[in-house]
Design a protein around this motif. Sequence first.
Motif, mmCIF file in Angstrom:
data_model
loop_
_atom_site.group_PDB
_atom_site.id
_atom_site.type_symbol
_atom_site.label_atom_id
_atom_site.label_comp_id
_atom_site.label_asym_id
_atom_site.label_seq_id
_atom_site.Cartn_x
_atom_site.Cartn_y
_atom_site.Cartn_z
ATOM 1 N N ILE A 1 0.817 -1.217 0.000
ATOM 2 C CA ILE A 1 0.000 0.000 0.000
ATOM 3 C C ILE A 1 0.850 1.267 0.000
ATOM 4 C CG2 ILE A 1 -1.665 1.327 1.396
ATOM 5 C CD1 ILE A 1 -2.840 -1.483 2.187
ATOM 6 N N ASN A 2 1.895 1.288 0.825
ATOM 7 C CA ASN A 2 2.699 2.495 0.982
ATOM 8 C C ASN A 2 3.919 2.558 0.069
ATOM 9 O OD1 ASN A 2 1.006 3.577 3.020
ATOM 10 N ND2 ASN A 2 1.941 2.177 4.499
ATOM 11 N N LYS A 3 4.122 1.500 -0.708
ATOM 12 C CA LYS A 3 5.233 1.440 -1.666
ATOM 13 C C LYS A 3 6.588 1.614 -0.986
ATOM 14 C CE LYS A 3 2.194 2.971 -5.305
ATOM 15 N NZ LYS A 3 1.758 3.987 -6.191
ATOM 16 N N THR A 4 6.721 0.975 0.176
ATOM 17 C CA THR A 4 7.971 1.009 0.931
ATOM 18 C C THR A 4 8.718 -0.301 0.740
ATOM 19 O OG1 THR A 4 6.853 0.123 2.884
ATOM 20 C CG2 THR A 4 6.998 2.532 2.704
ATOM 21 N N GLN A 5 9.990 -0.305 1.114
ATOM 22 C CA GLN A 5 10.738 -1.554 1.098
ATOM 23 C C GLN A 5 10.186 -2.468 2.185
ATOM 24 O OE1 GLN A 5 14.896 -0.697 1.568
ATOM 25 N NE2 GLN A 5 15.207 -0.456 -0.628
ATOM 26 N N ILE B 1 -2.052 -10.015 -8.214
ATOM 27 C CA ILE B 1 -2.560 -8.797 -8.849
ATOM 28 C C ILE B 1 -1.736 -7.621 -8.369
ATOM 29 C CG2 ILE B 1 -4.375 -8.472 -7.108
ATOM 30 C CD1 ILE B 1 -6.112 -7.366 -9.518
ATOM 31 N N SER B 2 -1.368 -6.756 -9.304
ATOM 32 C CA SER B 2 -0.567 -5.579 -8.967
ATOM 33 C C SER B 2 -1.432 -4.526 -8.281
ATOM 34 C CB SER B 2 0.053 -4.978 -10.229
ATOM 35 O OG SER B 2 -0.963 -4.397 -11.040
ATOM 36 N N ARG B 3 -0.778 -3.588 -7.641
ATOM 37 C CA ARG B 3 -1.492 -2.514 -6.943
ATOM 38 C C ARG B 3 -2.304 -1.666 -7.930
ATOM 39 N NH1 ARG B 3 -2.023 0.498 -1.953
ATOM 40 N NH2 ARG B 3 -3.767 1.790 -2.578
ATOM 41 N N SER B 4 -1.718 -1.322 -9.073
ATOM 42 C CA SER B 4 -2.440 -0.483 -10.040
ATOM 43 C C SER B 4 -3.649 -1.217 -10.604
ATOM 44 C CB SER B 4 -1.513 -0.006 -11.161
ATOM 45 O OG SER B 4 -0.964 -1.098 -11.847
ATOM 46 N N ASN B 5 -3.514 -2.514 -10.912
ATOM 47 C CA ASN B 5 -4.658 -3.276 -11.407
ATOM 48 C C ASN B 5 -5.728 -3.448 -10.338
ATOM 49 O OD1 ASN B 5 -3.777 -3.589 -14.046
ATOM 50 N ND2 ASN B 5 -2.796 -5.555 -13.652
ATOM 51 N N LEU B 6 -5.298 -3.657 -9.103
ATOM 52 C CA LEU B 6 -6.268 -3.784 -8.014
ATOM 53 C C LEU B 6 -7.014 -2.468 -7.819
ATOM 54 C CD1 LEU B 6 -7.547 -5.497 -5.804
ATOM 55 C CD2 LEU B 6 -5.672 -4.803 -4.295
ATOM 56 N N ASP B 7 -6.293 -1.366 -7.800
ATOM 57 C CA ASP B 7 -6.944 -0.060 -7.667
ATOM 58 C C ASP B 7 -7.958 0.169 -8.778
ATOM 59 O OD1 ASP B 7 -5.562 0.572 -5.374
ATOM 60 O OD2 ASP B 7 -4.086 1.842 -6.385
ATOM 61 N N ASN B 8 -7.589 -0.216 -9.989
ATOM 62 C CA ASN B 8 -8.462 -0.042 -11.137
ATOM 63 C C ASN B 8 -9.767 -0.816 -10.964
ATOM 64 O OD1 ASN B 8 -9.421 0.598 -13.726
ATOM 65 N ND2 ASN B 8 -8.297 -1.087 -14.660
ATOM 66 N N ILE B 9 -9.660 -2.088 -10.597
ATOM 67 C CA ILE B 9 -10.872 -2.904 -10.471
ATOM 68 C C ILE B 9 -11.707 -2.454 -9.265
ATOM 69 C CG2 ILE B 9 -9.941 -4.837 -9.101
ATOM 70 C CD1 ILE B 9 -12.302 -5.216 -12.107
ATOM 71 N N LEU B 10 -11.054 -2.022 -8.198
ATOM 72 C CA LEU B 10 -11.793 -1.565 -7.018
ATOM 73 C C LEU B 10 -12.595 -0.302 -7.313
ATOM 74 C CD1 LEU B 10 -9.245 -2.195 -4.121
ATOM 75 C CD2 LEU B 10 -11.161 -3.633 -4.850
ATOM 76 N N GLN B 11 -12.096 0.542 -8.208
ATOM 77 C CA GLN B 11 -12.819 1.749 -8.595
ATOM 78 C C GLN B 11 -13.988 1.445 -9.524
ATOM 79 O OE1 GLN B 11 -10.001 4.524 -10.234
ATOM 80 N NE2 GLN B 11 -8.894 4.716 -8.305
ATOM 81 N N ASN B 12 -13.888 0.328 -10.252
ATOM 82 C CA ASN B 12 -14.891 0.029 -11.270
ATOM 83 C C ASN B 12 -15.896 -1.047 -10.888
ATOM 84 O OD1 ASN B 12 -13.951 1.892 -13.255
ATOM 85 N ND2 ASN B 12 -12.194 0.552 -13.552
ATOM 86 N N SER B 13 -15.693 -1.698 -9.755
ATOM 87 C CA SER B 13 -16.606 -2.761 -9.347
ATOM 88 C C SER B 13 -16.914 -2.655 -7.863
ATOM 89 C CB SER B 13 -16.013 -4.138 -9.652
ATOM 90 O OG SER B 13 -16.811 -5.143 -9.062
ATOM 91 N N LEU B 14 -18.116 -2.271 -7.560
ATOM 92 C CA LEU B 14 -18.539 -2.167 -6.164
ATOM 93 C C LEU B 14 -18.479 -3.530 -5.476
ATOM 94 C CD1 LEU B 14 -19.623 -0.385 -3.909
ATOM 95 C CD2 LEU B 14 -21.921 -0.818 -4.762
ATOM 96 N N GLU B 15 -18.857 -4.582 -6.184
ATOM 97 C CA GLU B 15 -18.875 -5.915 -5.582
ATOM 98 C C GLU B 15 -17.462 -6.432 -5.295
ATOM 99 O OE1 GLU B 15 -21.656 -8.085 -4.550
ATOM 100 O OE2 GLU B 15 -22.337 -6.001 -4.504
#
Length: 191
Positions: free
Chosen positions: A86-90, A106-120
């Motif tokens: 989440i914090n992109k730290t070592q 799943i990568s952080r960017s892909n997870l963020d993308n799907i979380l924004q587009n799917s409420l479920e």
Amino acid sequence: MTTSLKNHILRFVHPSEKEITDFISLVEIENIAPKQFILKEGHHCNYNHFIAKGCFRSFFLNKKGVEKTVNFGIEDWWLTDFDSFINKTQTQLNIQATEDAIILKISRSNLDNILQNSLEINKYFRIIQERVRIADQKRIQYMFNLSGEELYNTFYKYNPEFVQRVPQYMLASYLGFTPEFLSKIRAKKRS
């Protein structure tokens, strides 16, 4: 392997077929050999890992170089270093397979993308995170309130599959015991 992830999602939420398909299209499948690391201390954790098959442990080395197990994960569990992810730290953690395994990551960017587009799917991850937090909280409470024997018996009652699948020294580390102390508890339990 993606069927196990789809079934896991459907246990908790009811997304459309498109939402599931969109989500599954974002995960990468990886075969992992025993003792192989999917995360090493000092690196960045770029993925959240769904365990389709196998068993993993996350651990760190203390100042004396002794391994301290933080968590285990088996089939249908998500495992990552949340701080690093989440914090992109070592990371200060290592995540290692204890047996042959298959992960869906799943990568952080892909997870963020799907979380924004799917409420479920967003709801699914909220539920999973709540369950992780509850389990961590209970573990801390048990470690402060129970004797060593009670702690082992409670762990065994709720997680018998780990006792069979995880080497004794790893289980001892997770419970805050020495392997010798755990061996005495297990011997007493058998008699």
